[in-house]
Design an enzyme around this catalytic site. Structure first.
Site, short mmCIF file in Angstrom:
data_model
loop_
_atom_site.label_atom_id
_atom_site.label_comp_id
_atom_site.label_asym_id
_atom_site.label_seq_id
_atom_site.Cartn_x
_atom_site.Cartn_y
_atom_site.Cartn_z
N SER A 95 0.84 -1.20 0.00
CA SER A 95 0.00 0.00 0.00
C SER A 95 0.87 1.25 0.00
O SER A 95 2.08 1.18 0.22
CB SER A 95 -0.87 0.02 1.26
OG SER A 95 -0.06 0.28 2.38
N LYS A 96 0.21 2.38 -0.23
CA LYS A 96 0.95 3.64 -0.24
C LYS A 96 1.60 3.87 1.13
O LYS A 96 2.70 4.39 1.22
CB LYS A 96 0.00 4.79 -0.57
CG LYS A 96 0.67 6.14 -0.40
CD LYS A 96 -0.13 7.27 -0.97
CE LYS A 96 0.54 8.60 -0.71
NZ LYS A 96 0.62 8.97 0.70
#
Ligand code: GLU
Length: 504
Positions: A261-262
């Site tokens: 994920s970011k």
């Protein structure tokens, strides 16, 4: 033979994640390998989730990677338009076809009614599923008498169109990555195909467009696997031949635990997007971090696919020649930020010194210095092996441009002895007497002097580096001094001796 037609069908809901770029890449490679067509279709029917700028971002990202669509919004093509919102008038008729066939129905349940049912089920510890076992008791054209639901339609009562999923049937289908899959319809719900706002849902628009665009293979992320049984059923209900499906494995966090994920990128300092996303300054991009697009593409190509050999460096041409869905992995691929840098280093190393000098010149200019390309080339040849990005060349070479402003205190503590100043001044006069100031002549002179005086080489060279560079880093000392020249070398010795001498 069947014409290969594949599509990348992102929803413009924000910047494209590297997992999305990989999906696009695999579609592209598969199309090119099979003399097929690669289509970019923008799936923007969910108006609530649209994000301004995302469509342009997707197109620019693909362009940067060299993943160029054969058909798309910009490229055109005879299956267009390629933006779903521009195809809106098409979808309703397909929802109607399913209703007429008895494969879909009107549902008038209000959001409040559905919410109430959900809460009641939850209280009993169950999950509410709108499906065959309950639809007869709810507010729709299956349960209501014909006169009543028709009256509802005439009165413009809001409704959605739902798919009529059979109660208990095994659906069999094949996935090119996952193999044979069997799902019982009892686990599935009556998905909404057409919404009360007059827009199709993803499922309907996706199937209709894949059919109309004659898509032969659907290659997409594993997160869409749960939708596959419904999609297979929809093809069956329409009486259309389904494309072949391939669901790509997830990209995993560096520790392998869960989806990348970011937040992982933010925490560990690597980008998860191909380009900087201007609407969120924390969303860094590979391009802006200094990655070469070829290195980035090479890196993502190997996240979920392998060529079956030890080879790791591939041009786009080679990837096209070698790519096959059979070699796509079933299990998730762990993302390794260090390996990403390694790929860039490999590509940087293979650039000519001239190419790098031209790229590096901008960094030099931005700092207010000037140096000829030929000189920059020599400089680059000295540090090329040690850097992964052009921007790192500056950190490795700043002392070629300017004298150190500070001196590493740790090194001073360790290396500067009471006699060091004297020794460096003696070294300065050894170097000052030389007619030729080349790496070789300076090295020979210094070595001869050290030998003659029986000095300790390490003690002198470490202090020498400290006054010239400011720290204990950099290439060969004699390369550095012959580069900066006799005069500058003398000045730096004087400055170092005076500044450090005062501190001691
Ligand atoms: N619009 C979907 C997405 O955003 C496409 C999924 C598919 O390829 O079917 O990923």
């Amino acid at each position: 033979m069947l014409q290969v037609r594949v599509r990348f069908a992102p929803s413009p809901t924000g910047p494209l994640h590297i997992g999305g770029v990989r999906t696009a890449l695999y579609n592209y490679l598969f199309a090119k390998k099979n003399n097929g067509v690669f289509i970019l279709r923008i799936e923007d029917t969910d108006q609530a989730r649209l994000v301004e700028g995302a469509e342009e971002y997707i197109m620019e990202s693909l362009k940067w990677c060299g993943i160029i669509p054969d058909e798309g919004i910009i490229e055109g093509g005879k299956y267009g338009p390629y933006r779903q919102s521009d195809r809106n008038r098409l979808f309703r008729q397909y929802a109607d076809i399913l209703v007429e066939k008895g494969e879909a129905y009107y549902a008038f349940d209000t959001p409040e009614q559905l919410e109430k049912l959900r809460t009641e089920s939850e209280k009993k510890g169950n999950t509410f599923i709108y499906n065959a076992s309950i639809r007869g008791k709810l507010n729709n054209s299956v349960s209501l008498p014909e006169s009543e639901w028709k009256a509802n339609l005439e009165k413009n009562k809001p409704y959605v169109i739902r798919y009529k999923m059979p109660l208990n049937e095994d659906i069999h289908f094949d996935d090119l990555v996952r193999g044979h899959i069997v799902v019982n319809t009892g686990t599935l719900d009556d998905k909404v195909l057409f919404k009360s706002d007059g827009m199709p849902t993803y499922h309907l628009a996706n199937i209709v467009d894949d059919h109309l665009m004659e898509i032969s293979h659907v290659i997409r992320g594993e997160e869409w696997l749960p939708s596959l049984p419904l999609h297979v059923m929809l093809y069956r209900s329409f009486g259309w031949e389904a494309p072949l499906f391939a669901h790509l494995p997830l990209l995993l966090k560096p520790d392998g635990k869960g989806k990348l994920s970011k937040r992982d990128g933010d925490r560990m300092g690597f980008p998860v997007f191909p380009l900087y996303w201007p609407y969120d300054e924390t969303a860094k991009g590979y391009r802006e971090e200094g990655y070469y697009p070829e290195a980035f593409v090479n890196m993502i190509a190997l996240l979920g696919w392998n060529p079956g050999t030890e080879q790791e460096i591939f041009s786009m041409e080679e990837l096209i020649n070698l790519f096959s869905i059979e070699r796509v992995h079933k299990s998730g691929s762990r993302f390794d930020p260090e390996k990403a840098k390694w790929f860039n280093h490999q590509y940087l190393k293979h650039r000519t010194n001239n190419q790098l000098a031209l790229e590096f010149r901008d960094f030099v200019r931005a700092r207010g210095y000037h140096m000829d390309i030929i000189e920059l080339e020599t400089l680059i040849s000295l540090v090329k092996e040690r850097v992964s990005f052009v921007k790192e060349i500056w950190q490795e070479t700043d002392f070629f441009f300017k004298a150190p402003e500070t001196y590493d205190q740790e090194v001073i503590k360790k290396r500067w002895k009471p006699e060091t100043s004297e020794l460096l001044l003696e070294l300065k006069s050894v170097l000052g007497n030389l007619e030729v100031f080349s790496p070789l002549s300076t090295e020979q002179a210094v070595k001869a002097w050290i030998e003659e005086k029986r000095y300790n080489t390490g003690a002198i060279m470490n202090a020498f580096r400290l006054v010239i560079v400011g720290e204990s880093r950099g290439p060969h000392m004699f390369d550095i001094i012959s580069w900066i020249g006799q005069e500058e070398t003398r000045k730096r010795i004087d400055k170092g001796v005076s500044v450090i001498g005062k501190q001691i």
